[in-house]
Scaffold this motif. Structure first.
Motif, short mmCIF file in Angstrom:
data_model
loop_
_atom_site.label_atom_id
_atom_site.label_comp_id
_atom_site.label_asym_id
_atom_site.label_seq_id
_atom_site.Cartn_x
_atom_site.Cartn_y
_atom_site.Cartn_z
N ARG A 98 9.51 12.07 3.33
CA ARG A 98 8.98 13.43 3.42
C ARG A 98 9.27 14.14 2.11
NH1 ARG A 98 5.55 15.42 6.79
NH2 ARG A 98 6.69 14.42 8.50
N GLN A 108 0.20 11.31 3.89
CA GLN A 108 -0.24 12.10 5.04
C GLN A 108 0.15 13.55 4.76
OE1 GLN A 108 1.69 11.20 8.80
NE2 GLN A 108 -0.26 11.34 9.86
N TYR A 159 0.29 5.20 1.15
CA TYR A 159 -0.54 6.19 1.81
C TYR A 159 0.18 7.53 1.77
CZ TYR A 159 -3.77 2.80 3.94
OH TYR A 159 -4.72 1.83 4.15
N TYR A 186 0.84 -1.20 0.00
CA TYR A 186 0.00 0.00 0.00
C TYR A 186 0.87 1.25 0.00
CZ TYR A 186 -3.16 -3.55 1.83
OH TYR A 186 -3.89 -4.71 2.01
N PHE A 236 3.86 13.47 3.41
CA PHE A 236 4.61 12.36 3.98
C PHE A 236 4.05 11.08 3.37
CE2 PHE A 236 7.60 10.63 6.65
CZ PHE A 236 7.14 9.91 7.73
N LEU A 267 -1.61 -4.17 9.27
CA LEU A 267 -0.74 -3.40 8.39
C LEU A 267 0.47 -2.90 9.15
CD1 LEU A 267 -2.96 -3.47 6.19
CD2 LEU A 267 -2.42 -1.07 5.74
N PHE A 268 1.62 -2.97 8.49
CA PHE A 268 2.86 -2.47 9.06
C PHE A 268 3.45 -1.47 8.09
CE2 PHE A 268 3.19 -5.11 12.76
CZ PHE A 268 2.40 -6.20 12.44
N PHE A 269 3.86 -0.34 8.66
CA PHE A 269 4.29 0.78 7.84
C PHE A 269 5.80 0.94 7.84
CE2 PHE A 269 0.48 3.12 6.55
CZ PHE A 269 -0.48 2.46 7.28
N GLY A 270 6.29 1.51 6.74
CA GLY A 270 7.69 1.86 6.64
C GLY A 270 7.96 3.19 7.31
N PRO A 271 9.22 3.65 7.26
CA PRO A 271 9.60 4.89 7.93
C PRO A 271 9.13 6.15 7.24
CG PRO A 271 11.47 3.95 6.80
CD PRO A 271 10.37 2.95 6.68
N LEU A 309 3.90 7.10 2.90
CA LEU A 309 4.14 5.90 3.70
C LEU A 309 3.76 4.66 2.91
CD1 LEU A 309 2.59 7.40 6.90
CD2 LEU A 309 4.91 6.50 6.83
#
Lengths: 113, 111
Positions: B107, B38, B36, B34, B88, B100-104, B90
């Motif tokens: 920006r 922000q 995303y 995925y 941002f 779900l696990f997100f990356g760092p 992601l």
């Protein structure tokens, strides 16, 4: 269309206090609900996942509950610490969503010593 | 254990320039992936998701595109950046329990 609301938008508490963060969603046909933590400028850290068939999940000082019929979830943080300061995000996955999440706006938590 | 990487960590680009953000996942195979975004003052918005190589679903019409050339690689691109593309970004993957696990994150600032 699913909508997720988090209350309060911001919360400031003294260290040691127990606190509750609230999350509500408009469509109760969810697959699961997930709570995340986000530190400033960082990615999201998964805290707890509650499947639609579950009522609560616990991890350390964190406890999340789910009431699917009323469209609500709460995140309970026991004995808060300054290191708990962050933005807490609630997200729900729909029934056939391939894991797509709808996020709330988050609660900004500040725990002061 | 599984790890998700994103690069670059930060990026400043002029309006009209191209974009390529990369995401890779280690320690799992055939994950759902995925993208995303922000944006400042806004919540997280799903842009694209992929259930397999070459399979991309777009959630929001925009000047961004995504590709999945390999099983554990997910790329976000644009031919010409707009000011409104700042934010941002992601990347996330879904594990077998559907968490779900997100990356760092990356920006992106468009000037």
């Amino acid at each position: 269309k699913q909508e997720v609301t988090q209350i309060p938008a911001a919360l400031s508490v003294p260290e040691g206090e127990n606190l509750v963060l609230n999350c509500s969603f408009t469509d109760s046909a969810i697959y699961n609900l997930q709570w995340f933590r986000q530190d400033p400028g960082k990615g999201l850290t998964s805290l707890l996942l509650i499947q639609s068939s579950q009522r609560e999940q616990t991890s350390g000082r964190l406890n999340a509950s789910l009431d699917k019929s009323s469209g609500r979830s709460t995140l309970y943080i026991a004995a808060s610490q300054p290191g708990d300061s962050a933005t807490y995000l609630c997200a729900v996955a729909g029934g056939t969503s391939y894991g797509k999440l709808t996020f709330g706006q988050g609660t900004i938590l500040t725990v002061h010593p | 254990s599984q790890t998700i990487h994103q690069w670059p960590a930060t990026l400043v680009q002029p309006v009209g320039s191209p974009l390529s953000l990369e995401c890779t996942v280690e320690g799992t195979s055939n994950p759902n992936l995925y993208w995303y975004r922000q944006a400042a003052g806004r919540g997280l918005q799903l842009l694209f998701y992929s259930v397999g190589i070459g399979q991309i679903s777009s959630e929001v019409p925009q000047n961004l595109s995504a590709s999945r050339p390999q099983d554990r690689q997910f790329i976000l691109s644009s031919k010409k950046l707009l000011l409104s593309d700042s934010g941002f970004y992601l990347c996330a993957w879904r594990n077998p329990t559907s968490a779900l696990f997100f990356g760092p994150g990356t920006r992106l600032t468009v000037l």
